[in-house]
Design an enzyme around this catalytic site. Structure first.
Site, PDB file in Angstrom:
ATOM      1  N   ASN A 124       0.763  -1.571   0.002  1.00 29.04           N
ATOM      2  CA  ASN A 124       0.378  -0.603  -0.265  1.00 29.04           C
ATOM      3  C   ASN A 124       1.023   1.359   0.159  1.00 29.04           C
ATOM      4  O   ASN A 124       1.729   1.031  -0.531  1.00 29.04           O
ATOM      5  CB  ASN A 124      -0.841  -0.042   0.999  1.00 29.04           C
ATOM      6  CG  ASN A 124      -0.440   0.316   2.892  1.00 29.04           C
ATOM      7  OD1 ASN A 124       0.695   0.688   2.706  1.00 29.04           O
ATOM      8  ND2 ASN A 124      -0.324  -1.890   2.966  1.00 29.04           N
ATOM      9  N   ASP A 155      -4.795  -6.373   4.926  1.00 28.41           N
ATOM     10  CA  ASP A 155      -5.613  -6.896   5.014  1.00 28.41           C
ATOM     11  C   ASP A 155      -6.133  -8.250   4.349  1.00 28.41           C
ATOM     12  O   ASP A 155      -6.428  -8.620   5.181  1.00 28.41           O
ATOM     13  CB  ASP A 155      -7.341  -6.229   5.094  1.00 28.41           C
ATOM     14  CG  ASP A 155      -7.178  -5.025   5.545  1.00 28.41           C
ATOM     15  OD1 ASP A 155      -6.536  -4.911   6.855  1.00 28.41           O
ATOM     16  OD2 ASP A 155      -8.051  -4.121   5.133  1.00 28.41           O
ATOM     17  N   ASP A 200      -5.022  -9.872  12.245  1.00 30.13           N
ATOM     18  CA  ASP A 200      -5.788  -8.154  12.635  1.00 30.13           C
ATOM     19  C   ASP A 200      -4.577  -7.990  14.033  1.00 30.13           C
ATOM     20  O   ASP A 200      -4.959  -8.535  15.152  1.00 30.13           O
ATOM     21  CB  ASP A 200      -7.165  -8.481  13.068  1.00 30.13           C
ATOM     22  CG  ASP A 200      -7.369  -6.905  13.465  1.00 30.13           C
ATOM     23  OD1 ASP A 200      -6.547  -6.291  14.159  1.00 30.13           O
ATOM     24  OD2 ASP A 200      -8.645  -6.351  13.239  1.00 30.13           O
ATOM     25  N   ILE A 201      -3.730  -7.373  13.482  1.00 35.76           N
ATOM     26  CA  ILE A 201      -2.861  -7.698  14.728  1.00 35.76           C
ATOM     27  C   ILE A 201      -2.832  -6.706  16.004  1.00 35.76           C
ATOM     28  O   ILE A 201      -3.192  -6.815  16.975  1.00 35.76           O
ATOM     29  CB  ILE A 201      -1.571  -6.643  13.928  1.00 35.76           C
ATOM     30  CG1 ILE A 201      -0.520  -7.601  12.719  1.00 35.76           C
ATOM     31  CG2 ILE A 201      -0.145  -6.298  15.300  1.00 35.76           C
ATOM     32  CD1 ILE A 201       0.623  -6.673  11.858  1.00 35.76           C
ATOM     33  N   LYS A 211     -13.776   1.795  15.661  1.00 32.33           N
ATOM     34  CA  LYS A 211     -12.888   1.135  15.507  1.00 32.33           C
ATOM     35  C   LYS A 211     -12.212   0.935  16.947  1.00 32.33           C
ATOM     36  O   LYS A 211     -11.605  -0.110  17.464  1.00 32.33           O
ATOM     37  CB  LYS A 211     -12.001   1.808  14.160  1.00 32.33           C
ATOM     38  CG  LYS A 211     -10.337   0.823  14.448  1.00 32.33           C
ATOM     39  CD  LYS A 211      -9.351   1.569  13.753  1.00 32.33           C
ATOM     40  CE  LYS A 211      -7.595   0.537  13.467  1.00 32.33           C
ATOM     41  NZ  LYS A 211      -7.054   1.272  12.004  1.00 32.33           N
TER      42      LYS A 211
END
Ligand SMILES: Cc1cc2nc3c(=O)[nH]c(=O)nc-3n(C[C@H](O)[C@H](O)[C@H](O)COP(=O)(O)O)c2cc1C
Length: 402
Positions: free
Chosen positions: A209, A277, A304-305, A336
């Protein structure tokens, strides 16, 4: 910061001009003091021109001491937020370690109450001499900081230790030692994730990304400067910051494993990494060739760290998350916060490519109390300091039960 830069008589004195310029460009006020031997290697004219401030000490026109009603050495000693001696000769180390004040620089070094930092440079034999090492140990015992010289080919032709540390590293050390420490973060172990992750498809292709890791690196510096012990888990190609234990990772899985190994020993987590993701279902061992059929990439979810670390946290640990949203950023940050059980989410609006690598950025903290006033727009280094100050105040309020 107001910095006194002492320059003594070594070949590396020419590098102090670059340091003076770098510090001035970073927004610090820099006043140089030359010793008589230092002035044989570099001139007051160069230093004054680079810093925009007067240069003190040995001066071919005025001599060592200028007639000045304000008592120059005391005025300079009080003016300084930090005194750095770069390069530091064996001579000045020996004088200060033994309380001698024979010229303007050595007198300022005794008179000042500001933090003192040394960057020694000398021939290997001199550096390794027990007298020099004893003086260094003594200066450290006074609370002074020492940026150790590196190894390399010295100006005298010898190979070995004694080479002035890199100018950029010295500037980082000055920033760190000159920054006031914050009670709620001093000595605390802070785990920071930063940068993009890379999910490989085959030996030449990867999914990644647009994050560079710049924000997390600045956060690592800012936490380091206020006294935290930082461990940085870093993706991407940017150089690791000085004075921060850094572990380089590539994929989300590697980042998770690095974090899980360190989380129990940490007081807090700052999750600034842009973690993929999804990853390709399979990693092809050879480069995938062009085919005739439809080109379909099958993806699976990465761990999902942030959620995993937050779920495993103790009551005394804190967790800050970051979010980059292109729409309804405050609502998404609030969601979130609750979903992952975080103490705060710092959200930026990434519409139109803002935030990625761009210089100025704005972060809005969102906590259980709702959104807070935005921090920024600021350059990433200043924004990181603003985040640290904001969070330290909240930690202090929490510790004092406010
Ligand atoms: C060409 C030359 C290079 C020198 N380089 C160094 C050096 O790198 N480190 C050092 O400790 N002394 C070095 N010296 C010796 C110092 O200049 C000398 O000890 C001097 O008295 C230091 O004075 P100051 O500490 O007041 O600047 C050098 C001397 C000369 C002539």
């Amino acid at each position: 910061m107001q910095i006194i830069l002492g320059i003594t008589g070594g070949i590396a004195a020419y590098k102090s001009a670059e340091l003076a310029r770098l510090l001035a460009n970073q927004g610090h006020r820099v006043r140089c003091i030359l010793t008589e031997a230092g002035a044989r290697f570099i001139t007051p004219l160069t230093l004054t021109s680079l810093t925009g401030e007067p240069c003190f000490g040995a001066n071919p026109d005025q001599g060592e001491w200028r007639a000045n009603p304000s008592i120059e050495h005391i005025e300079l000693a009080r003016w300084a937020d930090l005194v750095a001696v770069v390069p530091a000769t064996a001579n000045i180390l020996g004088k200060t370690a033994n309380g001698l004040a024979t010229d303007l620089l050595s007198t300022v070094l005794l008179a000042t109450r500001a933090p003192v930092l040394w960057a020694p440079a000398m021939n290997t034999g001199m550096w390794e001499h027990p007298a020099v090492q004893a003086n260094i140990a003594r200066l450290r015992a006074f609370g002074h900081a020492v940026v150790e010289p590196g190894e390399g080919t010295l100006a005298c032709g010898e190979e070995g230790s004694g080479k002035l540390a890199e100018v950029v590293a010295i500037a980082e050390a000055i920033q760190m030692h000159g920054t006031p420490k914050l009670r709620s973060l001093r000595g605390r172990r802070v785990l920071i994730t930063s940068g993009p992750t890379r999910e490989d498809l085959d030996p030449v292709r990867t999914l990644t990304n647009r994050s560079t890791g710049a924000m997390g690196i600045e956060l690592a510096r800012a936490f380091r400067d206020v006294g935290a012990q930082v461990q940085l888990v870093l993706g991407g190609d940017l150089p690791a910051p000085w004075g921060v234990e850094t572990l380089r990772v590539r994929s989300a899985q590697q980042m998770l494993e690095a974090c899980e190994a360190r989380w129990a020993d940490s007081d807090g987590l700052v999750a600034a990494a842009a973690v993929a993701d999804q990853r390709p279902e399979a990693l092809a061992p050879e480069k995938v060739k062009k085919g005739d059929g439809p080109e379909t990439l099958v993806l699976v979810r990465t761990p999902d760290i942030l959620a995993r670390l937050s779920a495993a946290r103790r009551a005394d640990q804190w967790v800050l998350g970051f979010a980059a949203e292109s729409e309804k950023h405050l609502e998404q940050a609030a969601a979130k916060l609750v979903k992952k059980g975080l103490d705060a989410v710092l959200v930026n609006d990434v519409q139109d490519g803002r935030a990625f690598g761009a210089q100025a950025n704005t972060l809005t903290p969102v906590t259980a109390q709702g959104p807070h006033p935005p921090l920024g727009p600021l350059a990433k280094d200043q924004l990181a300091r603003a985040v640290v100050q904001w969070w330290a105040h909240r930690l202090e309020a929490r510790e004092s039960g406010r």
